[in-house]
Motif scaffolding. Structure first.
Motif, PDB file in Angstrom:
ATOM      1  N   LEU A  62     -31.028  -3.080  11.195  1.00 37.45           N
ATOM      2  CA  LEU A  62     -30.422  -3.182   9.871  1.00 37.45           C
ATOM      3  C   LEU A  62     -30.291  -1.814   9.220  1.00 37.45           C
ATOM      4  O   LEU A  62     -29.279  -1.520   8.584  1.00 37.45           O
ATOM      5  CB  LEU A  62     -31.242  -4.121   8.978  1.00 37.45           C
ATOM      6  CG  LEU A  62     -31.114  -5.611   9.282  1.00 37.45           C
ATOM      7  CD1 LEU A  62     -32.058  -6.418   8.390  1.00 37.45           C
ATOM      8  CD2 LEU A  62     -29.688  -6.088   9.089  1.00 37.45           C
ATOM      9  N   SER A  63     -31.314  -0.974   9.394  1.00 37.91           N
ATOM     10  CA  SER A  63     -31.234   0.377   8.826  1.00 37.91           C
ATOM     11  C   SER A  63     -30.082   1.145   9.451  1.00 37.91           C
ATOM     12  O   SER A  63     -29.353   1.847   8.749  1.00 37.91           O
ATOM     13  CB  SER A  63     -32.547   1.117   9.054  1.00 37.91           C
ATOM     14  OG  SER A  63     -33.577   0.530   8.307  1.00 37.91           O
ATOM     15  N   ASP A  64     -29.925   1.012  10.777  1.00 40.95           N
ATOM     16  CA  ASP A  64     -28.810   1.673  11.454  1.00 40.95           C
ATOM     17  C   ASP A  64     -27.484   1.144  10.927  1.00 40.95           C
ATOM     18  O   ASP A  64     -26.548   1.908  10.681  1.00 40.95           O
ATOM     19  CB  ASP A  64     -28.888   1.455  12.965  1.00 40.95           C
ATOM     20  CG  ASP A  64     -30.065   2.171  13.609  1.00 40.95           C
ATOM     21  OD1 ASP A  64     -30.672   3.041  12.949  1.00 40.95           O
ATOM     22  OD2 ASP A  64     -30.390   1.846  14.771  1.00 40.95           O
ATOM     23  N   GLN A  65     -27.392  -0.177  10.753  1.00 45.74           N
ATOM     24  CA  GLN A  65     -26.152  -0.767  10.257  1.00 45.74           C
ATOM     25  C   GLN A  65     -25.878  -0.329   8.818  1.00 45.74           C
ATOM     26  O   GLN A  65     -24.730  -0.056   8.463  1.00 45.74           O
ATOM     27  CB  GLN A  65     -26.224  -2.288  10.334  1.00 45.74           C
ATOM     28  CG  GLN A  65     -26.191  -2.816  11.750  1.00 45.74           C
ATOM     29  CD  GLN A  65     -26.448  -4.313  11.822  1.00 45.74           C
ATOM     30  OE1 GLN A  65     -26.773  -4.943  10.828  1.00 45.74           O
ATOM     31  NE2 GLN A  65     -26.308  -4.873  13.007  1.00 45.74           N
ATOM     32  N   GLU A  66     -26.923  -0.247   8.009  1.00 44.55           N
ATOM     33  CA  GLU A  66     -26.734   0.214   6.634  1.00 44.55           C
ATOM     34  C   GLU A  66     -26.266   1.662   6.608  1.00 44.55           C
ATOM     35  O   GLU A  66     -25.375   2.013   5.839  1.00 44.55           O
ATOM     36  CB  GLU A  66     -28.031   0.070   5.836  1.00 44.55           C
ATOM     37  CG  GLU A  66     -28.360  -1.353   5.464  1.00 44.55           C
ATOM     38  CD  GLU A  66     -29.701  -1.482   4.761  1.00 44.55           C
ATOM     39  OE1 GLU A  66     -30.466  -0.490   4.698  1.00 44.55           O
ATOM     40  OE2 GLU A  66     -29.986  -2.587   4.266  1.00 44.55           O
ATOM     41  N   ALA A  67     -26.852   2.499   7.461  1.00 47.77           N
ATOM     42  CA  ALA A  67     -26.443   3.905   7.516  1.00 47.77           C
ATOM     43  C   ALA A  67     -24.985   4.006   7.955  1.00 47.77           C
ATOM     44  O   ALA A  67     -24.212   4.786   7.393  1.00 47.77           O
ATOM     45  CB  ALA A  67     -27.352   4.674   8.473  1.00 47.77           C
ATOM     46  N   GLU A  68     -24.601   3.202   8.936  1.00 49.57           N
ATOM     47  CA  GLU A  68     -23.215   3.211   9.401  1.00 49.57           C
ATOM     48  C   GLU A  68     -22.284   2.710   8.295  1.00 49.57           C
ATOM     49  O   GLU A  68     -21.210   3.272   8.079  1.00 49.57           O
ATOM     50  CB  GLU A  68     -23.084   2.320  10.637  1.00 49.57           C
ATOM     51  CG  GLU A  68     -21.723   2.373  11.279  1.00 49.57           C
ATOM     52  CD  GLU A  68     -21.655   1.574  12.572  1.00 49.57           C
ATOM     53  OE1 GLU A  68     -20.545   1.186  12.935  1.00 49.57           O
ATOM     54  OE2 GLU A  68     -22.708   1.368  13.201  1.00 49.57           O
ATOM     55  N   TYR A  69     -22.717   1.684   7.579  1.00 53.18           N
ATOM     56  CA  TYR A  69     -21.918   1.149   6.477  1.00 53.18           C
ATOM     57  C   TYR A  69     -21.690   2.216   5.407  1.00 53.18           C
ATOM     58  O   TYR A  69     -20.568   2.421   4.939  1.00 53.18           O
ATOM     59  CB  TYR A  69     -22.610  -0.074   5.878  1.00 53.18           C
ATOM     60  CG  TYR A  69     -21.948  -0.603   4.636  1.00 53.18           C
ATOM     61  CD1 TYR A  69     -20.793  -1.373   4.711  1.00 53.18           C
ATOM     62  CD2 TYR A  69     -22.478  -0.328   3.383  1.00 53.18           C
ATOM     63  CE1 TYR A  69     -20.182  -1.856   3.569  1.00 53.18           C
ATOM     64  CE2 TYR A  69     -21.872  -0.816   2.238  1.00 53.18           C
ATOM     65  CZ  TYR A  69     -20.725  -1.576   2.335  1.00 53.18           C
ATOM     66  OH  TYR A  69     -20.132  -2.039   1.196  1.00 53.18           O
ATOM     67  N   PHE A  70     -22.762   2.913   5.024  1.00 53.89           N
ATOM     68  CA  PHE A  70     -22.622   3.945   3.997  1.00 53.89           C
ATOM     69  C   PHE A  70     -21.761   5.098   4.497  1.00 53.89           C
ATOM     70  O   PHE A  70     -20.983   5.655   3.729  1.00 53.89           O
ATOM     71  CB  PHE A  70     -23.989   4.431   3.529  1.00 53.89           C
ATOM     72  CG  PHE A  70     -24.713   3.428   2.680  1.00 53.89           C
ATOM     73  CD1 PHE A  70     -24.122   2.908   1.536  1.00 53.89           C
ATOM     74  CD2 PHE A  70     -25.972   2.995   3.020  1.00 53.89           C
ATOM     75  CE1 PHE A  70     -24.773   1.978   0.745  1.00 53.89           C
ATOM     76  CE2 PHE A  70     -26.640   2.057   2.239  1.00 53.89           C
ATOM     77  CZ  PHE A  70     -26.037   1.550   1.109  1.00 53.89           C
TER      78      PHE A  70
END
Length: 122
Positions: A62-70
Motif C-alpha cells: 500500500l505504501s508503494d501504491q500510495e507513493a506511485e499515486y502521489f
C-alpha cells in the motif's frame, strides 16, 4: 416450494461445543496436557507471526501504491501546468500572427497605392 430438511437429533459427536468428545476422550496426564497446550500455543504464535508478516507486506504494498499515486498526481499537475503554458503560448502566437497579417496587408496596400500613384504620373 422446497420442503424443509428433516431434522435429525444431534449426535453426541456433532455437539457445537465439542463437550461430548471431551467426555468420551481418555483423560490426559498433566504433562501430556501441558505439552498439547504448548504445541497449540506454538502453532498459534506461528500463525500470528505469519499474519503479522502478511499484514506488513500488504502495508508495504500500500505504501508503494500510495507513493506511485502521489508521483502520478505530481506528473499530472506538472503536465497540466505545461499544457496551460503551451496553450497560452499558442494564443500569443495566434494574436501575433493576426497582427502580422494586418501589418502585411497595410504594407501591401501602401505599396499598391505608391505603384498606382507612380504609374499615373508617368
Amino acid at each position: 416450494m422446497l420442503s424443509p430438511l428433516p431434522s435429525d437429533p444431534p449426535s453426541p459427536r456433532s455437539s457445537p461445543c465439542g463437550d461430548a468428545s471431551r467426555q468420551t476422550a481418555p483423560a490426559l496426564s498433566a504433562e501430556d496436557a501441558v505439552a498439547a497446550a504448548a504445541r497449540r500455543l506454538e502453532a498459534a504464535l506461528e500463525a500470528l507471526d505469519r499474519a503479522i508478516a502478511c499484514h506488513a507486506e500488504r502495508r508495504g504494498e500500500l505504501s508503494d501504491q500510495e507513493a506511485e499515486y502521489f508521483a502520478l498526481q505530481e506528473d499530472r499537475s506538472r503536465l497540466a501546468r505545461a499544457l496551460d503554458a503551451a496553450n497560452t503560448r499558442i494564443e500569443t502566437l495566434q494574436d501575433n500572427q493576426i497582427e502580422a497579417a494586418r501589418r502585411v496587408e497595410r504594407a501591401r496596400a501602401a505599396v499598391r497605392a505608391i505603384l498606382a500613384a507612380s504609374s499615373g504620373d508617368g
